[in-house]
Design an enzyme around this catalytic site. Structure first.
Site, PDB file in Angstrom:
ATOM      1  N   LYS A 234       0.829  -1.020   0.668  1.00  0.00           N
ATOM      2  CA  LYS A 234       0.153   0.028   0.122  1.00  0.00           C
ATOM      3  C   LYS A 234       1.191   1.321  -0.196  1.00  0.00           C
ATOM      4  O   LYS A 234       2.394   1.364   0.851  1.00  0.00           O
ATOM      5  CB  LYS A 234      -1.410  -0.024   1.360  1.00  0.00           C
ATOM      6  CG  LYS A 234      -1.876  -1.255   1.311  1.00  0.00           C
ATOM      7  CD  LYS A 234      -2.954  -1.283   0.536  1.00  0.00           C
ATOM      8  CE  LYS A 234      -3.552  -2.333   0.323  1.00  0.00           C
ATOM      9  NZ  LYS A 234      -5.146  -2.171  -0.402  1.00  0.00           N
TER      10      LYS A 234
ATOM     11  N   LYS B 290      -1.793   1.682  -2.880  1.00  0.00           N
ATOM     12  CA  LYS B 290      -1.844   0.043  -3.869  1.00  0.00           C
ATOM     13  C   LYS B 290      -1.571   0.724  -5.832  1.00  0.00           C
ATOM     14  O   LYS B 290      -1.636  -0.967  -6.106  1.00  0.00           O
ATOM     15  CB  LYS B 290      -3.519   0.180  -4.477  1.00  0.00           C
ATOM     16  CG  LYS B 290      -4.416   0.649  -4.606  1.00  0.00           C
ATOM     17  CD  LYS B 290      -5.984   0.404  -5.053  1.00  0.00           C
ATOM     18  CE  LYS B 290      -6.743  -0.101  -3.809  1.00  0.00           C
ATOM     19  NZ  LYS B 290      -8.694  -0.189  -4.121  1.00  0.00           N
TER      20      LYS B 290
ATOM     21  N   ASP C 204      -2.826  -5.911  -5.981  1.00  0.00           N
ATOM     22  CA  ASP C 204      -3.776  -5.221  -6.046  1.00  0.00           C
ATOM     23  C   ASP C 204      -5.180  -5.113  -7.556  1.00  0.00           C
ATOM     24  O   ASP C 204      -4.345  -5.382  -8.321  1.00  0.00           O
ATOM     25  CB  ASP C 204      -4.795  -3.682  -5.415  1.00  0.00           C
ATOM     26  CG  ASP C 204      -5.231  -4.276  -3.779  1.00  0.00           C
ATOM     27  OD1 ASP C 204      -5.701  -4.020  -4.285  1.00  0.00           O
ATOM     28  OD2 ASP C 204      -5.207  -3.185  -3.214  1.00  0.00           O
TER      29      ASP C 204
ATOM     30  N   HIS D 109      -9.966 -12.849  -6.968  1.00  0.00           N
ATOM     31  CA  HIS D 109     -10.414 -11.403  -6.469  1.00  0.00           C
ATOM     32  C   HIS D 109     -12.160 -11.311  -6.830  1.00  0.00           C
ATOM     33  O   HIS D 109     -12.313 -11.036  -7.991  1.00  0.00           O
ATOM     34  CB  HIS D 109      -9.750 -10.232  -6.491  1.00  0.00           C
ATOM     35  CG  HIS D 109      -9.474  -8.619  -5.638  1.00  0.00           C
ATOM     36  ND1 HIS D 109     -10.758  -8.020  -6.176  1.00  0.00           N
ATOM     37  CD2 HIS D 109      -8.610  -8.334  -4.937  1.00  0.00           C
ATOM     38  CE1 HIS D 109     -10.460  -6.929  -5.168  1.00  0.00           C
ATOM     39  NE2 HIS D 109      -9.287  -6.935  -4.380  1.00  0.00           N
ATOM     40  N   ARG D 110     -12.393 -10.416  -5.932  1.00  0.00           N
ATOM     41  CA  ARG D 110     -14.131 -10.034  -6.700  1.00  0.00           C
ATOM     42  C   ARG D 110     -14.158  -8.512  -6.195  1.00  0.00           C
ATOM     43  O   ARG D 110     -15.527  -8.564  -6.473  1.00  0.00           O
ATOM     44  CB  ARG D 110     -14.976 -10.575  -5.421  1.00  0.00           C
ATOM     45  CG  ARG D 110     -14.762  -9.985  -3.869  1.00  0.00           C
ATOM     46  CD  ARG D 110     -15.786 -10.524  -2.822  1.00  0.00           C
ATOM     47  NE  ARG D 110     -14.717 -10.008  -1.396  1.00  0.00           N
ATOM     48  CZ  ARG D 110     -15.986  -9.981  -0.607  1.00  0.00           C
ATOM     49  NH1 ARG D 110     -17.258 -11.157  -0.198  1.00  0.00           N
ATOM     50  NH2 ARG D 110     -15.595  -9.679   1.194  1.00  0.00           N
TER      51      ARG D 110
ATOM     52  N   GLY E 141      -8.836  -4.058   6.538  1.00  0.00           N
ATOM     53  CA  GLY E 141      -8.911  -3.642   7.897  1.00  0.00           C
ATOM     54  C   GLY E 141      -8.822  -4.752   8.223  1.00  0.00           C
ATOM     55  O   GLY E 141      -8.482  -4.472   9.846  1.00  0.00           O
TER      56      GLY E 141
ATOM     57  N   GLN F 151      -5.137 -12.031   4.246  1.00  0.00           N
ATOM     58  CA  GLN F 151      -4.622 -10.708   3.509  1.00  0.00           C
ATOM     59  C   GLN F 151      -4.546  -9.605   4.357  1.00  0.00           C
ATOM     60  O   GLN F 151      -5.914  -8.951   4.407  1.00  0.00           O
ATOM     61  CB  GLN F 151      -5.619 -10.530   2.173  1.00  0.00           C
ATOM     62  CG  GLN F 151      -4.344  -9.388   1.353  1.00  0.00           C
ATOM     63  CD  GLN F 151      -5.469  -9.162   0.208  1.00  0.00           C
ATOM     64  OE1 GLN F 151      -5.533 -10.289  -0.488  1.00  0.00           O
ATOM     65  NE2 GLN F 151      -5.559  -7.623   0.004  1.00  0.00           N
ATOM     66  N   ALA F 152      -3.450  -8.960   4.568  1.00  0.00           N
ATOM     67  CA  ALA F 152      -3.462  -7.781   5.949  1.00  0.00           C
ATOM     68  C   ALA F 152      -2.563  -6.828   5.125  1.00  0.00           C
ATOM     69  O   ALA F 152      -1.454  -6.764   5.001  1.00  0.00           O
ATOM     70  CB  ALA F 152      -2.969  -7.611   6.843  1.00  0.00           C
ATOM     71  N   GLY F 153      -2.865  -5.487   4.307  1.00  0.00           N
ATOM     72  CA  GLY F 153      -2.422  -4.314   3.315  1.00  0.00           C
ATOM     73  C   GLY F 153      -2.034  -3.272   4.296  1.00  0.00           C
ATOM     74  O   GLY F 153      -0.726  -3.680   5.092  1.00  0.00           O
ATOM     75  N   GLY F 154      -2.700  -2.513   4.548  1.00  0.00           N
ATOM     76  CA  GLY F 154      -2.029  -1.554   5.506  1.00  0.00           C
ATOM     77  C   GLY F 154      -2.045  -1.863   7.133  1.00  0.00           C
ATOM     78  O   GLY F 154      -1.685  -1.841   7.621  1.00  0.00           O
TER      79      GLY F 154
END
Length: 424
Positions: free
Chosen positions: A159, A161, A187, A277-278, A349, A369-372
């Protein structure tokens, strides 16, 4: 000939005493009538999604008569009704999700006689299901090639993205993989740009992956976004395979069932798993009265053969309650004829403080999956990755995070920043 002077024939599609045959496909709808009776509204759905037109006809071929859908269940539900409709398999082309959805999720959504219509679920009999391969790898296969037996897989997205050069992206990837992330993921809108071309990125990132694997002894993978026109996706998948990749990522909703079915064949030839990915799903899954449920979407994706798919978190920032997500995840992991189980992906989140609750709710067969929640760590992405892994290990071992943090400064700093916050 149809010897009748009646204009409309929708009630001919309703028979509440009808018992569906074992080789009929059952579809469940929620609907709200608009100026017509519930029976007529249900009949209109069955008619439009099978053989019907708005009026009686001069002649019906025998096959058309045998192909009429039948409403066999109709009950009041809240402000509307639940209908179950049986469809003869003569209505459906073998092995084509495109044709199936054009029938059961096509023109029916545009009818004026309905205020709202929602496709809740569909139940294909084995005679229809047998034409679909399902996942090439599924949960067991992914665990085998990743070498991860009894914990959730970890994933993250750099991030922000967008905006990374290939070199910058590679540097971040090295830090994330080195810190303990299993799967680096592009992403949904990150494909190929003048500042970061797919062809350059795929070569650079797999060299970095190989380096980290040699340094850590762990298997690492890259969920690279190949989404685009089908001919472009095929070329990108070939590039991934040539570089030794094991995965591709596809935005399955925007790409469409036709593209996904084609790429399922391509990826089998190349030995690649599909991460689904949806993106855009909420345009038709979020309204509880109208559209298509995420459950039905996930079922269709499993039939075609994705190996893992985003389903929600119940504790993060994305819409979706626990009961809905649990139902989807349980189905994806269940036995279903010859169709292999699919890895549910929890994303949106997430951060280390939420790991115990997430794993308690959904178990260990999960991609987290953790981004931020990784990239936002005060000490950077490597520390964020380690904090996530440590939190997951603690949850699996039944340890309190505060206790685990005594031996993990990375986890302690993550807890100091986010605590157990559930983003809105």
């Amino acid at each position: 000939m149809v010897s009748s002077m009646k204009v409309e024939w929708y009630l001919d599609f309703v028979d509440l005493n009808y018992e569906p045959g074992r080789d009929e496909l059952i579809v469940e709808y929620y609907f709200e009538p608009n100026g017509v009776s519930p029976e007529e509204a249900a009949g209109r759905i069955a008619s439009e999604s099978s053989i019907g037109t708005w009026t009686t006809l001069w002649k019906l071929p025998e096959m058309a008569k045998r192909s009429m859908a039948k409403v066999f269940y109709l009950e009041k539900h809240g402000e509307g009704y639940i209908a179950k409709i049986a469809y003869p398999l003569t209505l459906f082309e073998e092995g084509s999700l495109v044709q199936l959805f054009s029938a059961i999720a096509g023109n029916v959504f545009g009818m004026k006689a309905l205020k709202n219509l929602r496709l809740l679920d569909f139940h294909p009999p084995y005679e229809y299901l047998r034409h679909f391969k399902g996942p090439q790898f599924g949960v067991k296969g992914i665990r085998e090639f990743m070498g991860i037996k009894d914990r959730p897989l970890t994933a993250t997205v750099p991030k922000p993205k967008m905006g990374w050069s290939v070199e910058e992206y590679a540097e971040i990837a090295y830090e994330l993989w080195s810190g303990g992330i299993d799967l680096l993921k592009d992403d949904e809108n990150f494909t190929s740009f003048p500042f970061n071309r797919f062809e350059e990125r795929v070569k650079k990132l797999y060299r970095v992956r190989d380096r980290v694997e040699a340094e850590t002894g762990e298997t690492k993978e890259y969920l690279i976004n190949i989404t685009g026109p089908v001919n472009v996706m095929e070329k990108r998948a070939e590039l991934v395979a040539n570089e030794g990749g094991q995965y591709v990522m596809i935005d399955i909703v925007v790409a469409g069932w036709s593209a996904l079915q084609y790429m399922r064949e391509v990826t089998e030839d190349l030995g690649l798993a599909i991460h689904a990915h949806r993106a855009m799903h909420a345009a038709f899954t979020r309204n509880p009265k109208h559209g298509i449920t995420m459950f039905a979407l996930a079922k269709a994706a499993r039939m075609i053969g994705v190996d893992q798919i985003h389903t929600g978190t119940a504790v993060g920032k994305m819409a979706g309650d626990y009961e809905e997500i649990k139902k989807i995840n349980d189905f994806l992991l269940s036995k279903w004829e010859h169709i292999r189980p699919v890895f549910p992906v929890a994303s949106g989140g997430l951060h280390p403080g939420l790991m115990p609750e997430l794993i308690r709710l959904f178990g260990k067969d999960l991609v987290i999956q953790a981004g931020g929640g990784v990239m936002g760590h005060p000490d950077g992405p490597r520390a964020g990755a380690k904090a996530l892994r440590d939190a997951i290990d603690a949850a699996i071992e039944g340890l309190d995070l505060e206790e685990k943090a005594k031996s993990s400064p990375e986890l302690k700093k993550a807890l100091d920043k986010w605590g157990y916050l559930k983003p809105k």
